[in-house]
Design a protein around this motif. Structure first.
Motif, mmCIF file in Angstrom:
data_model
loop_
_atom_site.group_PDB
_atom_site.id
_atom_site.type_symbol
_atom_site.label_atom_id
_atom_site.label_comp_id
_atom_site.label_asym_id
_atom_site.label_seq_id
_atom_site.Cartn_x
_atom_site.Cartn_y
_atom_site.Cartn_z
ATOM 1 N N ILE A 1 0.857 -1.198 0.000
ATOM 2 C CA ILE A 1 0.000 0.000 0.000
ATOM 3 C C ILE A 1 0.887 1.240 0.000
ATOM 4 O O ILE A 1 2.088 1.162 0.300
ATOM 5 C CB ILE A 1 -0.928 0.026 1.229
ATOM 6 N N GLU A 2 0.288 2.374 -0.326
ATOM 7 C CA GLU A 2 1.034 3.627 -0.350
ATOM 8 C C GLU A 2 1.398 4.045 1.077
ATOM 9 O O GLU A 2 0.580 3.927 1.997
ATOM 10 C CB GLU A 2 0.186 4.710 -1.009
ATOM 11 N N ASP A 3 2.651 4.471 1.249
ATOM 12 C CA ASP A 3 3.118 4.895 2.567
ATOM 13 C C ASP A 3 2.624 6.329 2.826
ATOM 14 O O ASP A 3 3.173 7.299 2.294
ATOM 15 C CB ASP A 3 4.642 4.840 2.626
ATOM 16 N N GLU A 4 1.587 6.455 3.660
ATOM 17 C CA GLU A 4 0.976 7.756 3.919
ATOM 18 C C GLU A 4 1.883 8.647 4.755
ATOM 19 O O GLU A 4 1.705 9.870 4.796
ATOM 20 C CB GLU A 4 -0.371 7.567 4.644
ATOM 21 N N GLU A 5 2.846 8.063 5.449
ATOM 22 C CA GLU A 5 3.717 8.849 6.309
ATOM 23 C C GLU A 5 4.913 9.444 5.552
ATOM 24 O O GLU A 5 5.666 10.244 6.102
ATOM 25 C CB GLU A 5 4.232 7.986 7.460
ATOM 26 N N LYS B 1 7.694 14.290 0.886
ATOM 27 C CA LYS B 1 8.557 14.642 -0.230
ATOM 28 C C LYS B 1 9.830 15.310 0.294
ATOM 29 O O LYS B 1 9.761 16.251 1.092
ATOM 30 C CB LYS B 1 7.842 15.562 -1.207
ATOM 31 N N LYS C 1 6.101 10.835 -6.098
ATOM 32 C CA LYS C 1 5.022 9.950 -5.675
ATOM 33 C C LYS C 1 5.440 9.241 -4.393
ATOM 34 O O LYS C 1 6.607 8.905 -4.219
ATOM 35 C CB LYS C 1 4.713 8.908 -6.764
ATOM 36 N N ARG C 2 4.446 9.045 -3.526
ATOM 37 C CA ARG C 2 4.754 8.341 -2.295
ATOM 38 C C ARG C 2 5.201 6.909 -2.609
ATOM 39 O O ARG C 2 4.620 6.239 -3.455
ATOM 40 C CB ARG C 2 3.532 8.291 -1.379
ATOM 41 N N THR D 1 5.686 2.832 -1.824
ATOM 42 C CA THR D 1 4.777 1.838 -1.239
ATOM 43 C C THR D 1 5.475 1.103 -0.106
ATOM 44 O O THR D 1 6.710 1.099 -0.005
ATOM 45 C CB THR D 1 4.311 0.827 -2.299
ATOM 46 N N LYS D 2 4.690 0.495 0.744
ATOM 47 C CA LYS D 2 5.216 -0.338 1.831
ATOM 48 C C LYS D 2 4.348 -1.582 1.941
ATOM 49 O O LYS D 2 3.242 -1.645 1.372
ATOM 50 C CB LYS D 2 5.224 0.433 3.140
ATOM 51 N N ASN E 1 1.703 -4.098 3.135
ATOM 52 C CA ASN E 1 0.407 -3.945 3.777
ATOM 53 C C ASN E 1 0.320 -4.842 5.014
ATOM 54 O O ASN E 1 0.364 -6.071 4.889
ATOM 55 C CB ASN E 1 -0.700 -4.306 2.783
#
Length: 535
Positions: free
Chosen positions: A254-258, A261, A312-313, A315-316, A318
């Motif tokens: 999933i995208e790493d929200e933390e 940039k 772009k963020r 991913t990490k 899930n």
């Protein structure tokens, strides 16, 4: 006085004993022509011409295979058959592959007594033999054969028994001596150049294929596996139920929200720009070649920045990912093991105290080879391994040592003529192999240029080695840790003068040639650059 007589008697007995064990049962040195003593087969298949010839670089004569791509057959009948009874049986001969051996045999057949009316001039591959021994090489075959044709005491039939895992054939062009020693305790040894290469036992089921002694029991061919026989040691738990919170559709990443940039990221700068130094070739024809575009290079503004282009963020993994649900495995209550048919007594089994080695009545060479220059020499049969050793020391070793010295001198002269020491030659050979490593394609031309410069100027060897090593390590680090990619090769039309294309003559070429061309084109095509991401 009496003591002197006893001492003299013991000395005479020792001398007689020494003389009696120093003579082989059979020995052929080929010092004289083989005509009249060895009989060349007159069968139509055997067109190869045998010659009485000197070994290259020696005054020693041998029996020479003189033509390529031929079948050869020649035989020598012994004055009386040689039997293997209570002592040793030693078979020894020399071969020299003066032009190498890519595909062919260089072995001897030790023939058992032939049927009444057999004539040596009719010798061919059907002539029954007792033992076959010697080098054989072609394709995946590379071994020093030892085959015993053994008479089954129960059926009376002769069966070929091949030595398992035989030694390989020496790959050089020197004279080598092959020795097979059959011992009274059923042990068997293959010796090459005086060094033991293989030890076996005739009665061991692990040393010959098939074994000389058939197995005492065999699987019952009529026994069949029952239909309800369960060979599964583990089975899925039939009572297991998928948990309610198990989401099989959850993505693995999933995208790493933390993620944030990095400061200084250049959003408006592309990772690649047109090469400002590139110019359109003078002979560029836009109607034929299309609109000319400058080749791309890395954007120099991105060198010190953390990245360019749209950020772009990353991913990490899930934490909710569980994948497809499967019931856990449990021990199978109906498991019965792997089924095997029951064993029954082997009707063909027999006991054997020692192998039935048929008497040797003749020695034959019956081979097919694609190489010429195969030289046979110093064929010997003896009842004592020490006799064979004496002949190796006297007849073979001086030749072999002289050939080794000559080989060393030639290698040294070759190295001197190229201006390279043995060490330098090995270094450059290694560097050429490194240049062929796939992920170094972008650097291959530069590496080869550096190697060729080093070969012309040997004093630069260390510098060249260090330079190539740095390139290698740089490429490795980029593959492992990312970073700036190698500059892709520019389109051919942008850097070279366009060549005239010859008109087609209608020939399409072989598929192999076309595949080769496709591979070359694929290798020359620039790779697509991926966008960088902060991780």
């Amino acid at each position: 006085m009496e003591g002197n007589r006893i001492s003299l008697l013991l000395l005479l007995i020792g001398l007689i004993s020494t003389l009696s064990t120093s003579m082989p049962t059979f020995y052929e040195s080929f010092d004289e022509s083989f005509d009249g003593r060895w009989i060349v087969s007159e069968k139509d298949d055997y067109q190869g011409v045998w010659k009485h010839s000197k070994s290259e670089g020696h005054d020693d004569y041998g029996l020479l295979v003189s033509e390529k791509a031929r079948k050869y057959a020649i035989v020598k009948e012994l004055d009386k058959p040689v039997e293997f009874k209570d002592g040793e049986l030693v078979l020894q001969f020399e071969t020299r592959l003066q032009n190498g051996l890519e595909c062919g045999g260089a072995y001897l057949k030790y023939l058992r007594p032939q049927e009444a009316g057999w004539k040596p001039k009719e010798f061919d591959n059907e002539a029954p033999y007792s033992i076959m021994f010697g080098p054989d090489k072609c394709g995946s075959t590379n071994k020093v054969h030892f085959i015993l044709k053994h008479k089954n005491p129960r059926s009376g039939e002769f069966v070929e028994h091949h030595l398992k895992y035989p030694p390989s054939v020496p790959s050089d062009k020197l004279t080598h001596v092959y020795t097979a020693i059959l011992k009274p305790n059923n042990d068997f040894v293959v010796v090459i150049d005086g060094e033991e290469k293989k030890k076996a036992n005739f009665l061991s089921e692990d040393d010959f294929e098939p074994p000389l002694i058939p197995a005492a029991t065999i699987p019952d061919p009529d026994d069949k596996k029952p239909e309800d026989w369960d060979e599964r040691a583990k089975i899925p738990d039939p009572d297991a139920v998928k948990p309610d919170d198990w989401d099989e559709d959850a993505p693995m990443e999933i995208e790493d929200e933390e993620a944030v940039k990095p400061e200084g990221w250049l959003d408006d700068e592309p990772e690649e720009i047109d090469d400002p130094e590139a110019t359109k070739p003078e002979d560029w024809d836009e109607e034929e070649d299309g609109e000319w575009e400058a080749p791309k290079i890395d954007n120099p503004k991105c060198e010190e920045a953390p990245g360019c282009g749209e950020w772009k963020r990353p991913t990490k993994r899930n934490p909710a990912y569980k994948g497809k649900w499967h019931a856990p495995l449990i021990d199978n209550p109906n498991y019965k093991g792997i089924w095997k048919p029951r064993q029954i007594s082997n009707p063909d089994h027999f006991e054997l105290e020692k192998p039935n080695v048929e008497p040797i009545a003749a020695i034959g060479i019956e081979i097919w080879t694609m190489q010429d220059g195969i030289l046979f020499d110093n064929i010997l049969i003896a009842d004592d391994a020490k006799v064979a050793e004496q002949y190796r020391e006297k007849a073979w070793k001086p030749k072999f040592e002289a050939e080794k010295e000559k080989e060393k001198a030639e290698e040294a002269a070759l190295a001197a003529s190229s201006g390279l020491s043995g060490f330098q030659k090995k270094v450059f050979d290694l560097l050429y192999k490194i240049a062929d490593v796939p992920f170094l394609d972008a650097y291959k031309i530069k590496i080869i240029d550096a190697i060729e410069k080093g070969e012309k100027q040997p004093n630069l060897t260390i510098g060249i080695l260090v330079a190539v090593l740095l390139v290698f390590l740089t490429a490795i680090s980029r593959v492992l840790f990312g970073g700036k990619k190698p500059t892709p090769a520019p389109p051919k039309a942008a850097t070279e003068t366009k060549e005239a294309v010859p008109e087609s003559d209608g020939n399409q070429g072989t598929s192999a040639e076309n595949e080769d061309e496709n591979e070359k084109e694929d290798a020359a095509a620039p790779r697509q650059r991926r966008s960088r991401r902060e991780t």
